[in-house]
Design a protein around this motif. Structure first.
Motif, PDB file in Angstrom:
ATOM      1  N   THR A 185      73.162  26.533  45.049  1.00 31.65           N
ATOM      2  CA  THR A 185      73.972  27.587  45.309  1.00 31.65           C
ATOM      3  C   THR A 185      75.469  26.945  44.871  1.00 31.65           C
ATOM      4  OG1 THR A 185      72.835  29.544  45.629  1.00 31.65           O
ATOM      5  CG2 THR A 185      75.195  29.302  45.913  1.00 31.65           C
ATOM      6  N   PHE A 186      76.530  27.131  44.059  1.00 28.82           N
ATOM      7  CA  PHE A 186      77.433  25.964  44.301  1.00 28.82           C
ATOM      8  C   PHE A 186      78.262  26.274  44.631  1.00 28.82           C
ATOM      9  CE2 PHE A 186      74.666  23.468  41.098  1.00 28.82           C
ATOM     10  CZ  PHE A 186      75.021  22.700  41.864  1.00 28.82           C
ATOM     11  N   ALA A 199      60.232  28.096  47.484  1.00 29.26           N
ATOM     12  CA  ALA A 199      61.364  26.865  46.165  1.00 29.26           C
ATOM     13  C   ALA A 199      62.542  27.976  47.587  1.00 29.26           C
ATOM     14  CB  ALA A 199      61.520  27.751  45.323  1.00 29.26           C
ATOM     15  N   ALA A 200      62.823  26.469  47.792  1.00 28.88           N
ATOM     16  CA  ALA A 200      64.300  26.268  49.144  1.00 28.88           C
ATOM     17  C   ALA A 200      65.855  26.547  48.058  1.00 28.88           C
ATOM     18  CB  ALA A 200      65.192  25.431  49.631  1.00 28.88           C
ATOM     19  N   VAL A 201      66.744  26.515  47.786  1.00 26.36           N
ATOM     20  CA  VAL A 201      67.837  26.957  47.615  1.00 26.36           C
ATOM     21  C   VAL A 201      69.199  26.750  48.778  1.00 26.36           C
ATOM     22  CG1 VAL A 201      70.231  28.498  47.273  1.00 26.36           C
ATOM     23  CG2 VAL A 201      67.538  29.591  46.800  1.00 26.36           C
ATOM     24  N   THR A 202      69.888  25.539  47.864  1.00 28.09           N
ATOM     25  CA  THR A 202      70.394  24.574  48.462  1.00 28.09           C
ATOM     26  C   THR A 202      71.832  25.242  48.157  1.00 28.09           C
ATOM     27  OG1 THR A 202      68.894  22.629  48.693  1.00 28.09           O
ATOM     28  CG2 THR A 202      71.477  21.955  48.889  1.00 28.09           C
ATOM     29  N   LYS A 203      72.461  25.334  49.347  1.00 24.83           N
ATOM     30  CA  LYS A 203      74.203  25.195  49.061  1.00 24.83           C
ATOM     31  C   LYS A 203      75.196  24.278  48.956  1.00 24.83           C
ATOM     32  CE  LYS A 203      75.045  29.388  52.001  1.00 24.83           C
ATOM     33  NZ  LYS A 203      75.281  30.033  53.116  1.00 24.83           N
ATOM     34  N   LYS A 240      87.968  29.295  43.884  1.00 25.33           N
ATOM     35  CA  LYS A 240      88.057  29.754  44.768  1.00 25.33           C
ATOM     36  C   LYS A 240      87.313  30.728  45.113  1.00 25.33           C
ATOM     37  CE  LYS A 240      90.658  29.146  49.473  1.00 25.33           C
ATOM     38  NZ  LYS A 240      91.545  28.924  50.308  1.00 25.33           N
ATOM     39  N   GLY A 241      86.295  30.397  46.482  1.00 25.28           N
ATOM     40  CA  GLY A 241      85.489  31.774  46.659  1.00 25.28           C
ATOM     41  C   GLY A 241      84.881  31.892  45.824  1.00 25.28           C
ATOM     42  N   GLU A 242      84.708  31.439  44.297  1.00 20.90           N
ATOM     43  CA  GLU A 242      83.269  32.126  43.557  1.00 20.90           C
ATOM     44  C   GLU A 242      82.122  30.876  43.129  1.00 20.90           C
ATOM     45  OE1 GLU A 242      85.758  33.478  39.558  1.00 20.90           O
ATOM     46  OE2 GLU A 242      84.783  31.109  39.968  1.00 20.90           O
ATOM     47  N   THR A 243      81.007  31.654  43.336  1.00 25.41           N
ATOM     48  CA  THR A 243      79.548  31.188  43.865  1.00 25.41           C
ATOM     49  C   THR A 243      78.880  30.823  42.273  1.00 25.41           C
ATOM     50  OG1 THR A 243      78.183  33.118  44.086  1.00 25.41           O
ATOM     51  CG2 THR A 243      79.256  31.682  46.446  1.00 25.41           C
TER      52      THR A 243
END
Length: 133
Positions: free
Chosen positions: A56-57, A23-27, A79-82
């Motif tokens: 991942t947002f 599985a991939a993780v897309t930013k 800002k800076g949070e994921t």
């Protein structure tokens, strides 16, 4: 490529389930009126991932949310949070938007592509007629 697993059930039967082999993780970058798969945006291009992938947002500035009601996703980002989703297992097209800014165009489409079954392996039959006599 999918890996197939057999899960034991009652009475000696098995359920075969396809799970993504990798599985991939897309930013996805979230900023002033954009969702973008490239850092710095701005772009509200549609986002497409495979069944079992994650997103991942990444917050690029303050005051945004990530909303995908059809998948039960609702998160605030500064800002800076994921925020990383679980594996996306429900195929379909969904509205992805920022709640405070949706009416001003901060929205796009998220598509989760359905899992595909692997190609069947060729079977060998007995009594082959090829060869010499």
């Amino acid at each position: 490529m999918k890996r197939w697993f057999a899960l034991p059930l009652l009475a000696g039967t098995a359920l075969v389930v396809a799970l993504p082999a990798h599985a991939a993780v897309t930013k996805v970058y979230v900023g002033s009126f954009y969702f973008s798969t490239t850092s710095g945006g701005p772009s509200n291009t549609a986002i497409a991932v495979d069944n079992g992938d994650q997103l991942t947002f990444i917050g690029q500035d303050n005051g945004h949310t990530v909303e995908v009601p059809g998948l039960g996703i609702s998160e605030s980002l500064a800002k800076g949070e994921t925020f990383t989703t679980g594996a996306l297992m429900k195929a379909g097209s969904y509205s992805l938007y920022c709640s405070p800014h949706e009416q001003r165009g901060h929205k796009t489409t998220l598509t989760v592509r359905a899992a595909t079954a692997p190609e069947p392996e060729p079977t060998q039959t007995s009594g082959s007629t090829s060869g010499t006599t």
